[in-house]
Motif scaffolding. Structure first.
Motif, mmCIF file in Angstrom:
data_model
loop_
_atom_site.group_PDB
_atom_site.id
_atom_site.type_symbol
_atom_site.label_atom_id
_atom_site.label_comp_id
_atom_site.label_asym_id
_atom_site.label_seq_id
_atom_site.Cartn_x
_atom_site.Cartn_y
_atom_site.Cartn_z
ATOM 1 N N ALA A 4 40.496 43.006 42.320
ATOM 2 C CA ALA A 4 39.272 43.806 42.421
ATOM 3 C C ALA A 4 39.534 45.244 41.977
ATOM 4 O O ALA A 4 38.715 45.846 41.283
ATOM 5 C CB ALA A 4 38.746 43.781 43.847
ATOM 6 N N PHE A 5 40.685 45.797 42.370
ATOM 7 C CA PHE A 5 41.030 47.158 41.964
ATOM 8 C C PHE A 5 41.202 47.251 40.457
ATOM 9 O O PHE A 5 40.719 48.177 39.817
ATOM 10 C CB PHE A 5 42.306 47.614 42.669
ATOM 11 C CG PHE A 5 42.767 48.986 42.245
ATOM 12 C CD1 PHE A 5 42.121 50.114 42.722
ATOM 13 C CD2 PHE A 5 43.830 49.143 41.373
ATOM 14 C CE1 PHE A 5 42.534 51.379 42.334
ATOM 15 C CE2 PHE A 5 44.249 50.397 40.979
ATOM 16 C CZ PHE A 5 43.604 51.527 41.462
ATOM 17 N N LEU A 6 41.881 46.279 39.868
ATOM 18 C CA LEU A 6 42.118 46.308 38.425
ATOM 19 C C LEU A 6 40.843 46.080 37.627
ATOM 20 O O LEU A 6 40.765 46.469 36.463
ATOM 21 C CB LEU A 6 43.178 45.265 38.050
ATOM 22 C CG LEU A 6 44.584 45.562 38.570
ATOM 23 C CD1 LEU A 6 45.519 44.418 38.238
ATOM 24 C CD2 LEU A 6 45.106 46.875 38.019
ATOM 25 N N SER A 7 39.823 45.480 38.233
ATOM 26 C CA SER A 7 38.575 45.242 37.515
ATOM 27 C C SER A 7 37.678 46.481 37.481
ATOM 28 O O SER A 7 36.669 46.481 36.774
ATOM 29 C CB SER A 7 37.816 44.072 38.139
ATOM 30 O OG SER A 7 37.342 44.432 39.419
ATOM 31 N N LEU A 8 38.034 47.518 38.246
ATOM 32 C CA LEU A 8 37.249 48.755 38.211
ATOM 33 C C LEU A 8 37.401 49.418 36.844
ATOM 34 O O LEU A 8 38.444 49.313 36.208
ATOM 35 C CB LEU A 8 37.707 49.710 39.315
ATOM 36 C CG LEU A 8 37.440 49.271 40.747
ATOM 37 C CD1 LEU A 8 38.099 50.232 41.722
ATOM 38 C CD2 LEU A 8 35.968 49.177 41.017
ATOM 39 N N PRO A 9 36.347 50.134 36.398
ATOM 40 C CA PRO A 9 36.415 50.756 35.073
ATOM 41 C C PRO A 9 37.271 52.021 35.072
ATOM 42 O O PRO A 9 37.407 52.702 36.084
ATOM 43 C CB PRO A 9 34.953 51.092 34.772
ATOM 44 C CG PRO A 9 34.339 51.295 36.114
ATOM 45 C CD PRO A 9 35.048 50.314 37.022
ATOM 46 N N GLY A 10 37.850 52.341 33.918
ATOM 47 C CA GLY A 10 38.553 53.598 33.723
ATOM 48 C C GLY A 10 40.045 53.510 33.955
ATOM 49 O O GLY A 10 40.574 52.471 34.336
ATOM 50 N N PRO A 11 40.723 54.644 33.724
ATOM 51 C CA PRO A 11 42.166 54.703 33.968
ATOM 52 C C PRO A 11 42.474 54.710 35.468
ATOM 53 O O PRO A 11 41.571 54.818 36.300
ATOM 54 C CB PRO A 11 42.594 56.013 33.305
ATOM 55 C CG PRO A 11 41.355 56.825 33.236
ATOM 56 C CD PRO A 11 40.210 55.862 33.127
ATOM 57 N N VAL A 12 43.738 54.626 35.821
ATOM 58 C CA VAL A 12 44.145 54.480 37.221
ATOM 59 C C VAL A 12 43.627 55.610 38.114
ATOM 60 O O VAL A 12 43.124 55.329 39.207
ATOM 61 C CB VAL A 12 45.680 54.333 37.330
ATOM 62 C CG1 VAL A 12 46.117 54.342 38.786
ATOM 63 C CG2 VAL A 12 46.130 53.059 36.651
#
Length: 49
Positions: A4-12
């Protein structure tokens, strides 16, 4: 959680800020739900007069 975290948009750094905002909003909503449930379904604490 990681998916779910990795599916968020943008850089880290942006993902971290979005995740923090989501957690804060979820905690606020949870607080209002528990407050409503407490006032609706639980005893108000009044004594026998």
């Amino acid at each position: 959680m990681k998916r779910a975290f990795l599916s968020l948009p943008g850089p880290v750094p942006v993902k971290v800020l979005i995740a923090i905002a989501i957690v804060i909003v979820a905690l606020i909503v949870l607080n209002f739900v528990y407050e409503w449930m407490g006032n609706t379904f639980l005893d108000s604490g009044g004594g026998v007069g």
